[in-house]
Design a protein around this motif. Structure first.
Motif, short mmCIF file in Angstrom:
data_model
loop_
_atom_site.label_atom_id
_atom_site.label_comp_id
_atom_site.label_asym_id
_atom_site.label_seq_id
_atom_site.Cartn_x
_atom_site.Cartn_y
_atom_site.Cartn_z
N SER A 59 0.83 -1.20 0.00
CA SER A 59 0.00 0.00 0.00
C SER A 59 0.86 1.26 0.00
O SER A 59 0.58 2.22 -0.72
CB SER A 59 -0.92 0.01 1.23
OG SER A 59 -1.80 -1.10 1.21
N SER B 55 -12.28 -6.28 -10.37
CA SER B 55 -13.55 -6.44 -9.64
C SER B 55 -14.16 -7.81 -9.88
O SER B 55 -14.63 -8.47 -8.95
CB SER B 55 -14.54 -5.35 -10.05
OG SER B 55 -14.08 -4.09 -9.62
N LEU C 59 -12.56 -10.39 3.21
CA LEU C 59 -12.53 -8.94 3.38
C LEU C 59 -11.66 -8.28 2.31
O LEU C 59 -12.02 -7.24 1.76
CB LEU C 59 -11.97 -8.59 4.77
CG LEU C 59 -12.95 -8.61 5.94
CD1 LEU C 59 -12.20 -8.32 7.24
CD2 LEU C 59 -14.05 -7.58 5.75
N VAL C 60 -10.52 -8.89 2.06
CA VAL C 60 -9.63 -8.35 1.01
C VAL C 60 -10.35 -8.33 -0.32
O VAL C 60 -10.29 -7.33 -1.06
CB VAL C 60 -8.33 -9.20 0.91
CG1 VAL C 60 -7.53 -8.79 -0.32
CG2 VAL C 60 -7.49 -9.03 2.16
N GLY D 168 -12.89 -5.59 -0.41
CA GLY D 168 -12.20 -4.31 -0.58
C GLY D 168 -11.72 -4.10 -2.00
O GLY D 168 -11.81 -2.99 -2.55
N ILE E 199 -14.70 -3.20 -4.22
CA ILE E 199 -15.10 -1.80 -3.99
C ILE E 199 -14.10 -0.85 -4.65
O ILE E 199 -14.49 0.11 -5.34
CB ILE E 199 -15.20 -1.52 -2.48
CG1 ILE E 199 -16.37 -2.31 -1.87
CG2 ILE E 199 -15.39 -0.02 -2.22
CD1 ILE E 199 -16.43 -2.24 -0.36
N SER E 200 -12.81 -1.11 -4.44
CA SER E 200 -11.80 -0.23 -5.02
C SER E 200 -11.81 -0.31 -6.54
O SER E 200 -11.63 0.70 -7.23
CB SER E 200 -10.41 -0.57 -4.48
OG SER E 200 -10.01 -1.87 -4.87
N ASP F 238 -7.12 2.38 -4.15
CA ASP F 238 -6.65 1.01 -3.95
C ASP F 238 -5.83 0.87 -2.66
O ASP F 238 -6.15 0.03 -1.80
CB ASP F 238 -5.86 0.56 -5.17
CG ASP F 238 -5.49 -0.92 -5.11
OD1 ASP F 238 -6.25 -1.69 -4.49
OD2 ASP F 238 -4.45 -1.30 -5.69
N VAL G 22 -8.01 1.48 0.68
CA VAL G 22 -8.83 0.32 1.04
C VAL G 22 -7.95 -0.80 1.60
O VAL G 22 -8.32 -1.46 2.58
CB VAL G 22 -9.63 -0.17 -0.18
CG1 VAL G 22 -10.32 -1.50 0.12
CG2 VAL G 22 -10.66 0.87 -0.60
N SER G 23 -6.78 -0.99 1.01
CA SER G 23 -5.86 -2.05 1.47
C SER G 23 -5.43 -1.81 2.91
O SER G 23 -5.36 -2.76 3.71
CB SER G 23 -4.64 -2.12 0.56
OG SER G 23 -5.00 -2.50 -0.74
N ALA H 249 -7.07 -0.15 5.24
CA ALA H 249 -8.23 -0.37 6.11
C ALA H 249 -8.41 -1.87 6.36
O ALA H 249 -8.68 -2.31 7.49
CB ALA H 249 -9.48 0.22 5.47
N ILE H 250 -8.25 -2.67 5.31
CA ILE H 250 -8.37 -4.13 5.44
C ILE H 250 -7.27 -4.68 6.34
O ILE H 250 -7.51 -5.54 7.19
CB ILE H 250 -8.32 -4.79 4.06
CG1 ILE H 250 -9.57 -4.43 3.25
CG2 ILE H 250 -8.20 -6.31 4.18
CD1 ILE H 250 -9.49 -4.81 1.79
#
Length: 302
Positions: A111, A127, A166-167, A170, A173-174, A187, A190-191, A193-194
């Motif tokens: 990240s 996605s 969860l990854v 995420g 979503i990203s 990207d 979100v990473s 946060a995960i």
């Protein structure tokens, strides 16, 4: 007593057999997804998908370790390993916690790299592939969810799969957000946060695994309640030298000295105490008894 022990053993072996099947299905599903994700990554020239495929391959390895631990737990005692290899389940849960922490570290580093050097991402391809990951990882986590409350080793595998789900969420979503806005910085945000969510859930697993590997008392055992259980039995005057430790992630052992009042039936007391300890989650209890008046004050009688 013998009948109860046989029932416990049969139930335990049935449960282990059921978990073996779940782990095999999970390994096959996740291995197939790794192949698909890597293929899409090569086709789309996506380093992100290839990296995630490598991460998921690590999760397959963790599932294999968990399965191996259950196999080892079924090996009978030997001259050198009187408990067999049941302690391997604790070591595997510790190793899985370490692998999860390493995965968090890799996510954070990647990240930070993306913050400093953003790269174009094919949002649609990412996605769709991540959506497939949600199905595979989510199904695996669901299969493990029921048993993870009772077994630290299963909890480690469950956390791996839940974290991957969860990854994947995420990433979906990203991917959608990037497709709509063109902001590649979404990207790494979100990473991170995960990674924070995974770290919080992993920390407890790591702490419990370390405790059990050092023969600490399992989290589900309340030592004060165990003392009270021992003391409250008729004929028991006091208790000392209590030791509780985990033989495996599912089996807990205890040793204790019981000081009995005179003319008390020691065998009857032991039988009653063992029955109550089994209800409290202690499956192996070794109890020594002594008559009141023979216990010295310097032995730590309670």
């Amino acid at each position: 007593m013998a009948h109860n022990h046989e029932h416990h053993t049969h139930g335990h072996e049935h449960r282990i057999g059921s978990l073996n099947g779940i782990f095999i299905v999970s390994i096959v599903l996740n291995l197939l997804f790794v192949v698909v994700e890597a293929a899409v990554g090569f086709h789309e020239n996506s380093l992100g998908l290839l990296s995630d495929a490598g991460h998921n391959l690590g999760d397959v390895f963790s599932l294999l370790l968990a399965l191996l631990a259950f196999k080892l737990a079924k090996i009978h005692s030997t001259k050198r390993f009187t408990y067999g290899y049941r302690k391997s389940t604790v070591l595997v849960s510790l190793l899985n916690a370490i692998i999860l922490l390493a995965a968090v570290g890799a996510i954070i580093l990647e990240s930070i790299h993306k913050f400093n050097d953003p790269v174009p991402v094919n949002g649609a391809a990412v996605s769709w592939t991540a959506g497939a990951g949600i199905l595979v990882n989510g199904l695996t986590a669901w299969l493990l969810m029921k048993s993870q409350k009772d077994d630290l080793n299963v909890r480690g595998a469950f956390l791996h799969m839940a974290a991957d789900t969860l990854v994947s969420v995420g990433v979906v979503i990203s991917g959608i957000a990037i497709s709509l806005t063109g902001l590649y910085v979404i990207d790494p945000i979100v990473s991170l946060a995960i990674a924070a969510v995974i770290l919080v859930s992993t920390w407890k697993l790591l702490a419990e695994s370390l405790r059990l590997s050092l023969d600490g008392i399992p989290e589900k055992i309340d030592i004060d309640r165990v003392r009270e259980t021992l003391r409250k039995n008729p004929g028991v005057e006091s208790v000392h030298h209590i030791h509780v430790w985990a033989i495996s992630t599912t089996d807990t052992a205890l040793t204790a000295h019981l000081v009995l009042t005179r003319n008390t039936d020691a065998d009857a007391v032991k039988e009653a105490v063992r029955e109550e300890l089994r209800a409290a989650g202690i499956t192996h209890a070794t109890l020594e008894t002594e008559t009141s008046g023979t216990c010295c004050h310097d032995t730590g009688c309670l």
